[in-house]
Write an enzyme that holds these catalytic residues in place. Structure first.
Site, PDB file in Angstrom:
ATOM      1  CE1 TYR A   1       2.731  12.646 -21.382  1.00  0.00           C
ATOM      2  CE2 TYR A   1       3.317  11.852 -19.198  1.00  0.00           C
ATOM      3  CZ  TYR A   1       2.442  12.509 -20.044  1.00  0.00           C
ATOM      4  OH  TYR A   1       1.275  13.024 -19.553  1.00  0.00           O
TER       5      TYR A   1
ATOM      6  CG  HIS B   1       6.456  14.531 -20.539  1.00  0.00           C
ATOM      7  ND1 HIS B   1       7.253  14.200 -19.484  1.00  0.00           N
ATOM      8  CD2 HIS B   1       5.234  14.755 -20.014  1.00  0.00           C
ATOM      9  CE1 HIS B   1       6.547  14.210 -18.367  1.00  0.00           C
ATOM     10  NE2 HIS B   1       5.318  14.548 -18.660  1.00  0.00           N
TER      11      HIS B   1
END
Ligand code: GCO
Ligand code: MG
Length: 405
Positions: A158, A212
């Site tokens: 992420y 994210h």
């Protein structure tokens, strides 16, 4: 109906995948009858265990198992101050176990109790990640060979904090340690990755990506527009739950299908985005919203707005929780896709009856209830671990500012 009551509620923590999983067992006045539920909030699991053992269990012992909705409402109100992942996970553990008991009493798998199958198998997606485009493409090809047709693609996990050396970051003096990432480098690397995937691997594959919540509002809009070219199945968590109003701007300015919800804990967070059709996929984490009882309502609410389900299915979810949501996957008309991280051998050992994968589809067994058991003896071989990696949770921008992970 014979009254069957709650004899005891037990909580177990086990880590067959080196991730702490929280399992709730509701035992009943019938010696052989029990239910299992998932209460996994792995980053604060002890708080969930306490909420169940100290508050829910004493309150529920002796209560009838039959009225699941009433028990859910009772648990929800019982702390006066409510919501949040700790209390919702605690409620979920009991709620899913009560549904498991209900299914066992009716001698039906839950999908059947929920109205029966809308489809025979559950299409799932896997994650392809790596340190370079080549590595990610290799992972994608491996998954495709195994029959997967939906793949979420990432490089460096992420925020793309994959290689500090190429990010040329200059932190201020005294900047604390953390998981630093550069939004600019991240965005550019993902666009490049997706260009290469479409060029090298082609278009006969559904691909998605998880932001994210790593980008500012302006950046996420810009990024979503750039990603349009690759015809994603969805772009996930392009905003944080605190900024969901901004989905209106995204929806009005980009055609990228939008998925949101793994951090949601309350209907107010999803009501507006669903009602206005600002998102296309709802992907709540079932135990974080309180279990199957609220998830069934959420799925039905979404159906009215053509929002499809894509329930959260990471590794920090027990096979019981995964199977619980897969019953919904089979039974709701507005199923979209299921994230499925897969199980290792130790998980299969601790949780007999895990969903099985074949050619890109997951299948449940037809046992009554949720259909996944819990082997208490096997679980002891995988005790709770204190070695989980929290480091990625401390994400920071290049100038040292702490941001949401
Ligand atoms: C996903 C998620 C997860 C979460 C994890 C947090 O889409 O699968 O974003 O990977 O980061 O569940 O503990
Ligand atoms: Mg996610």
């Amino acid at each position: 109906m014979n009254d069957i009551t709650i004899r005891d509620i037990k909580v177990f923590v086990t880590a067959p995948h080196d991730i702490n999983l929280v399992v709730v067992k509701v035992e009943t006045s019938e010696p052989e009858l029990y239910g299992l539920g998932c209460a996994t909030f792995t980053w604060r699991y002890k708080a969930v265990v306490t909420a169940i053992e100290e508050y829910l269990a004493p309150m529920l012992k002796g209560r009838s198992v039959h009225n699941v909705e009433d028990l859910w409402q009772t648990m929800k109100g019982s702390s006066y101050w409510r919501n949040g992942p700790v209390l919702n996970n605690a409620i979920s553990g009991v709620d899913e176990a009560l549904w498991d008991i209900k299914g066992k009493l009716c001698n039906m798998p839950l999908y059947s109790l929920f109205g029966g199958k809308c489809r025979e198998g559950i299409a799932v997606y896997r994650h392809a990640d790596g340190n370079s485009v080549e590595e990610v493409e290799e992972r994608i090809r491996e998954f495709m060979e195994q029959g997967f047709r939906y793949i979420r693609c990432h490089m460096g996990t992420y925020g793309g904090n994959f290689d500090g050396t190429i990010q040329h970051m200059v932190h201020p003096k005294g900047a604390p340690d953390g998981a630093y990432y550069s939004p600019r480098v991240y965005m550019q690397s993902v666009v490049k990755l997706f260009e290469r995937i479409r060029t090298d691997i082609g278009w006969d594959l559904e691909i998605m990506h998880d932001v994210h919540e790593r980008l500012s509002l302006a950046d996420t809009l810009d990024f979503a527009k750039e990603m349009e070219a690759f015809k994603l199945f969805f772009l996930e968590d392009s905003l944080s739950p605190a900024q969901v109003q901004y989905f209106e701007k995204l929806r009005n300015q980009t055609s990228v299908p939008l998925a949101m919800g793994e951090l949601f804990v309350h209907p107010l967070e999803w009501r507006t985005v669903v009602q206005n059709q600002w998102i296309d996929f709802i992907r709540c984490h079932l135990s974080d919203i309180g279990g199957l009882t609220p998830a069934r309502k959420l799925a039905a609410f979404c159906e009215a707005y053509q929002v499809r389900t894509a329930w959260h299915g990471p590794n920090d979810l027990s096979p019981i929780g995964m199977a619980a949501q897969m019953h919904l996957d089979l039974a709701v008309p507005n199923f979209g896709i299921q994230e499925f991280a897969g199980f290792n051998d130790a998980e299969e050992e601790v949780f007999p009856g895990c969903p099985k994968l074949e050619n890109g589809y997951a299948y449940l067994n037809d046992a009554p209830g949720i259909g996944v058991d819990f082997d208490e003896e096997a679980a002891k071989k995988y005790p709770p671990t204190d070695k989980m990696d929290f480091s990625w949770l401390f994400s920071r921008l290049p100038d040292g500012t702490a941001v949401r992970p």
